[in-house]
Write a protein that holds these residues in place. Structure first.
Motif, PDB file in Angstrom:
ATOM      1  N   LYS A  16      29.126  90.448  46.423  1.00  0.00           N
ATOM      2  CA  LYS A  16      28.656  90.798  48.073  1.00  0.00           C
ATOM      3  C   LYS A  16      29.033  90.331  49.169  1.00  0.00           C
ATOM      4  O   LYS A  16      29.742  89.814  49.620  1.00  0.00           O
ATOM      5  CB  LYS A  16      27.044  90.479  47.881  1.00  0.00           C
ATOM      6  N   LEU A  17      28.816  90.677  49.994  1.00  0.00           N
ATOM      7  CA  LEU A  17      29.359  90.234  51.595  1.00  0.00           C
ATOM      8  C   LEU A  17      28.897  89.451  52.012  1.00  0.00           C
ATOM      9  O   LEU A  17      27.888  88.645  52.556  1.00  0.00           O
ATOM     10  CB  LEU A  17      29.093  91.937  52.185  1.00  0.00           C
ATOM     11  N   ALA A  18      30.190  88.776  52.642  1.00  0.00           N
ATOM     12  CA  ALA A  18      29.783  87.418  52.839  1.00  0.00           C
ATOM     13  C   ALA A  18      30.870  87.136  54.356  1.00  0.00           C
ATOM     14  O   ALA A  18      31.893  87.597  54.206  1.00  0.00           O
ATOM     15  CB  ALA A  18      30.554  85.965  52.605  1.00  0.00           C
ATOM     16  N   GLU A  19      30.192  87.583  55.697  1.00  0.00           N
ATOM     17  CA  GLU A  19      31.080  87.851  57.032  1.00  0.00           C
ATOM     18  C   GLU A  19      31.899  86.769  56.924  1.00  0.00           C
ATOM     19  O   GLU A  19      32.503  87.231  57.522  1.00  0.00           O
ATOM     20  CB  GLU A  19      29.764  88.258  58.220  1.00  0.00           C
ATOM     21  N   GLY A  20      31.596  85.485  56.945  1.00  0.00           N
ATOM     22  CA  GLY A  20      32.635  84.013  56.867  1.00  0.00           C
ATOM     23  C   GLY A  20      33.590  84.268  57.158  1.00  0.00           C
ATOM     24  O   GLY A  20      34.529  83.295  57.906  1.00  0.00           O
ATOM     25  N   ALA A  21      34.083  85.019  56.126  1.00  0.00           N
ATOM     26  CA  ALA A  21      35.512  84.640  55.325  1.00  0.00           C
ATOM     27  C   ALA A  21      36.515  85.644  56.697  1.00  0.00           C
ATOM     28  O   ALA A  21      37.625  85.187  56.814  1.00  0.00           O
ATOM     29  CB  ALA A  21      35.718  85.654  53.995  1.00  0.00           C
ATOM     30  N   ALA A  22      36.179  86.833  57.156  1.00  0.00           N
ATOM     31  CA  ALA A  22      36.455  87.730  58.564  1.00  0.00           C
ATOM     32  C   ALA A  22      36.657  86.602  59.298  1.00  0.00           C
ATOM     33  O   ALA A  22      37.241  86.812  60.200  1.00  0.00           O
ATOM     34  CB  ALA A  22      35.646  88.747  58.370  1.00  0.00           C
ATOM     35  N   THR A  23      35.368  86.049  59.563  1.00  0.00           N
ATOM     36  CA  THR A  23      35.050  85.272  61.062  1.00  0.00           C
ATOM     37  C   THR A  23      36.264  83.893  61.260  1.00  0.00           C
ATOM     38  O   THR A  23      36.839  82.895  62.207  1.00  0.00           O
ATOM     39  CB  THR A  23      33.340  84.980  60.993  1.00  0.00           C
ATOM     40  N   ALA A  24      36.631  82.822  59.509  1.00  0.00           N
ATOM     41  CA  ALA A  24      37.218  82.255  59.854  1.00  0.00           C
ATOM     42  C   ALA A  24      38.619  82.468  60.171  1.00  0.00           C
ATOM     43  O   ALA A  24      38.926  81.606  60.790  1.00  0.00           O
ATOM     44  CB  ALA A  24      37.504  81.841  57.969  1.00  0.00           C
ATOM     45  N   VAL A  25      39.207  84.335  59.957  1.00  0.00           N
ATOM     46  CA  VAL A  25      40.201  84.382  60.670  1.00  0.00           C
ATOM     47  C   VAL A  25      40.267  84.819  62.649  1.00  0.00           C
ATOM     48  O   VAL A  25      41.254  84.049  63.244  1.00  0.00           O
ATOM     49  CB  VAL A  25      40.941  86.126  59.385  1.00  0.00           C
ATOM     50  N   VAL A  53      31.016  80.461  59.123  1.00  0.00           N
ATOM     51  CA  VAL A  53      31.641  79.836  58.430  1.00  0.00           C
ATOM     52  C   VAL A  53      31.289  78.465  58.070  1.00  0.00           C
ATOM     53  O   VAL A  53      31.701  78.029  56.738  1.00  0.00           O
ATOM     54  CB  VAL A  53      32.756  79.644  59.300  1.00  0.00           C
ATOM     55  N   MET A  54      30.087  78.528  59.016  1.00  0.00           N
ATOM     56  CA  MET A  54      29.781  76.929  58.446  1.00  0.00           C
ATOM     57  C   MET A  54      28.781  77.281  56.965  1.00  0.00           C
ATOM     58  O   MET A  54      28.803  75.689  56.000  1.00  0.00           O
ATOM     59  CB  MET A  54      28.790  76.458  59.305  1.00  0.00           C
ATOM     60  N   GLY A  55      28.814  77.729  56.680  1.00  0.00           N
ATOM     61  CA  GLY A  55      28.238  78.377  55.734  1.00  0.00           C
ATOM     62  C   GLY A  55      28.815  78.564  54.348  1.00  0.00           C
ATOM     63  O   GLY A  55      28.735  78.016  53.362  1.00  0.00           O
ATOM     64  N   LEU A  56      29.826  79.008  55.105  1.00  0.00           N
ATOM     65  CA  LEU A  56      30.795  79.142  53.620  1.00  0.00           C
ATOM     66  C   LEU A  56      31.669  77.537  53.127  1.00  0.00           C
ATOM     67  O   LEU A  56      31.202  77.051  52.324  1.00  0.00           O
ATOM     68  CB  LEU A  56      32.449  79.323  54.311  1.00  0.00           C
ATOM     69  N   ALA A  57      31.543  76.913  54.014  1.00  0.00           N
ATOM     70  CA  ALA A  57      31.629  75.098  54.015  1.00  0.00           C
ATOM     71  C   ALA A  57      30.765  73.907  53.729  1.00  0.00           C
ATOM     72  O   ALA A  57      31.192  73.732  52.201  1.00  0.00           O
ATOM     73  CB  ALA A  57      31.848  74.751  55.618  1.00  0.00           C
ATOM     74  N   ALA A  58      29.666  74.767  53.412  1.00  0.00           N
ATOM     75  CA  ALA A  58      28.033  73.788  53.219  1.00  0.00           C
ATOM     76  C   ALA A  58      28.407  74.372  51.370  1.00  0.00           C
ATOM     77  O   ALA A  58      27.929  73.601  50.599  1.00  0.00           O
ATOM     78  CB  ALA A  58      26.969  74.380  53.490  1.00  0.00           C
ATOM     79  N   GLY A  59      28.596  75.814  51.331  1.00  0.00           N
ATOM     80  CA  GLY A  59      29.171  76.008  49.778  1.00  0.00           C
ATOM     81  C   GLY A  59      29.961  75.677  49.093  1.00  0.00           C
ATOM     82  O   GLY A  59      29.774  75.189  47.311  1.00  0.00           O
ATOM     83  N   MET A  60      31.239  75.336  49.662  1.00  0.00           N
ATOM     84  CA  MET A  60      32.478  74.201  49.370  1.00  0.00           C
ATOM     85  C   MET A  60      31.643  73.308  48.646  1.00  0.00           C
ATOM     86  O   MET A  60      31.720  72.671  47.132  1.00  0.00           O
ATOM     87  CB  MET A  60      33.349  74.825  49.533  1.00  0.00           C
ATOM     88  N   LEU A  61      31.170  72.263  49.924  1.00  0.00           N
ATOM     89  CA  LEU A  61      30.810  71.638  49.369  1.00  0.00           C
ATOM     90  C   LEU A  61      29.515  71.092  48.516  1.00  0.00           C
ATOM     91  O   LEU A  61      29.872  70.205  47.212  1.00  0.00           O
ATOM     92  CB  LEU A  61      29.989  70.361  50.755  1.00  0.00           C
ATOM     93  N   ASP A  62      28.297  72.327  48.501  1.00  0.00           N
ATOM     94  CA  ASP A  62      27.389  71.860  46.779  1.00  0.00           C
ATOM     95  C   ASP A  62      28.472  71.888  45.846  1.00  0.00           C
ATOM     96  O   ASP A  62      28.865  71.609  44.927  1.00  0.00           O
ATOM     97  CB  ASP A  62      27.026  73.372  47.095  1.00  0.00           C
ATOM     98  N   ALA A  63      29.491  72.809  45.682  1.00  0.00           N
ATOM     99  CA  ALA A  63      30.870  73.231  44.568  1.00  0.00           C
ATOM    100  C   ALA A  63      30.950  71.660  43.733  1.00  0.00           C
ATOM    101  O   ALA A  63      30.980  71.710  42.664  1.00  0.00           O
ATOM    102  CB  ALA A  63      31.093  74.504  44.574  1.00  0.00           C
ATOM    103  N   LEU A  64      31.309  70.633  45.149  1.00  0.00           N
ATOM    104  CA  LEU A  64      31.984  70.310  44.279  1.00  0.00           C
ATOM    105  C   LEU A  64      31.170  68.709  44.410  1.00  0.00           C
ATOM    106  O   LEU A  64      31.615  68.039  44.600  1.00  0.00           O
ATOM    107  CB  LEU A  64      33.095  69.367  46.210  1.00  0.00           C
ATOM    108  N   GLY A  65      29.711  68.755  44.996  1.00  0.00           N
ATOM    109  CA  GLY A  65      28.876  67.650  44.244  1.00  0.00           C
ATOM    110  C   GLY A  65      28.342  67.306  45.547  1.00  0.00           C
ATOM    111  O   GLY A  65      27.994  65.707  46.215  1.00  0.00           O
ATOM    112  N   TYR A  66      29.124  67.562  46.862  1.00  0.00           N
ATOM    113  CA  TYR A  66      28.996  67.114  47.965  1.00  0.00           C
ATOM    114  C   TYR A  66      27.497  66.584  48.969  1.00  0.00           C
ATOM    115  O   TYR A  66      27.951  67.827  50.583  1.00  0.00           O
ATOM    116  CB  TYR A  66      30.570  67.181  49.222  1.00  0.00           C
TER     117      TYR A  66
END
Length: 318
Positions: free
Chosen positions: A266-275, A189-202
């Motif tokens: 590709k499979l990203a387990e973080g989405a199901a883990t967030a649930v 889940v933290m990996g998902l957040a990191a990717g979101m920050l990267d996409a935003l330039g943060y």
């Protein structure tokens, strides 16, 4: 030792490659319909590695179980319950040692994967987990790393470490199965957040994400009955480089693609883990996991939700 690896995706195929490299006779099993297995049968290689001669391929689950003293299971986390139920009905199921080699929680129940497997098999004394940092691409290139084995039985943990320890992977003995599993799953889940920050330039905020993410998971681990320090070990904080920064990380790339509104196949387990974390995390404050959930499933705007994390009222760090 005879080892069967069930699941021939990226990580499963690496486990077969690695187990053979450290001297075991290996069967790598995949479903009859598996494109990964078909490629191995045709070429004995995939995009990451070439299988050594002491890896035998099979699409027959009974055959794989007949061979196995140790089963390394590497499938999608959300498939564990149905697959475990199928596995224990096989005539060659003898209660072999099973090592769960994936990171996640059952999204419907929030249960840890060892709990799920134990419920279906009727026992927990033969179960262990193999967790921690490392990408197939790096291992195959000869770059070593550290990982952790944990179980409810110290002798089982030590047996598995003895069977797989090598100069390529230095294993540690885990001492908190609950904390290791929670930490390994929440790391995605933290990996998902990191990717979101990267996409935003943060991207510069990922240091804060690491510190506060580990603190958040530590609180949850304690609330569930685990050790607070486990979140700062190999299963969680130790895996952050491979998940929050690496170009190989599926979860980081999924988070980045989601914000950019790009397809990610590709499979990203973080989405199901967030649930799952939303299911079990209500007893403690988990602002990062909550923000990721709301972005993924409640259509909240990523810039506002993520920046709001850094605009919260001051408080003590620990």
């Amino acid at each position: 030792m005879n080892v069967s690896v069930l699941g021939c995706g990226r990580w499963g195929s690496f486990l077969a490659w690695y187990a053979a490299r450290v001297g075991h006779e290996v069967v790598l099993w995949g479903r009859e319909s598996s494109l990964n297995l078909a490629r191995f049968q045709a070429e004995r290689r995939n995009e990451y590695l070439t299988l050594p001669p002491n890896v035998r391929l099979s699409d027959n689950l009974e055959e794989a179980l007949a061979h196995a003293e140790i089963v390394l299971l590497s499938i999608g986390a959300q498939e564990v319950r149905s697959f475990a139920a199928q596995l224990v009905k096989q005539k060659n199921w003898r209660g072999q040692t099973v090592v769960l080699c994936m990171k996640g929680l059952e999204s419907d129940s929030g249960k840890r994967l060892s709990q799920v497997f134990a419920e279906e098999s009727g026992r927990s004394d033969n179960l262990a987990v193999w967790l921690g940092p490392g990408h197939v691409q790096d291992f195959v290139a000869g770059i070593p790393n550290c990982m952790v084995i944990d179980s409810l039985q110290e002798h089982l943990t030590r047996q598995i470490v003895a069977a797989f320890h090598s100069p390529l992977i230095r294993f540690y003995y885990g001492q908190d199965l609950l904390g290791c599993e929670i930490g390994a799953a929440a790391k995605n889940v933290m990996g998902l957040a990191a990717g979101m920050l990267d996409a935003l330039g943060y991207g510069s905020l990922k240091g804060s994400l690491m510190a506060r993410g580990a603190r958040e998971v530590s609180r949850l681990t304690v609330a569930l009955g685990g050790n607070a320090l486990t979140a700062y070990g190999l299963s969680h904080l130790g895996d952050y480089e491979a998940t929050l920064f690496s170009a190989h990380s599926h979860n980081r790339k999924y988070g980045e693609s989601f914000v950019r509104k790009e397809a990610f196949g590709k499979l990203a387990e973080g989405a199901a883990t967030a649930v799952a974390l939303r299911e079990i995390g209500c007893r403690v404050e988990m602002p990062i996991s909550q923000a990721v959930y709301e972005i993924l499933f409640d259509a909240k705007a990523a810039p506002e939700k993520l920046v709001d994390l850094f605009l919260r009222m001051p408080t003590t760090e620990f």
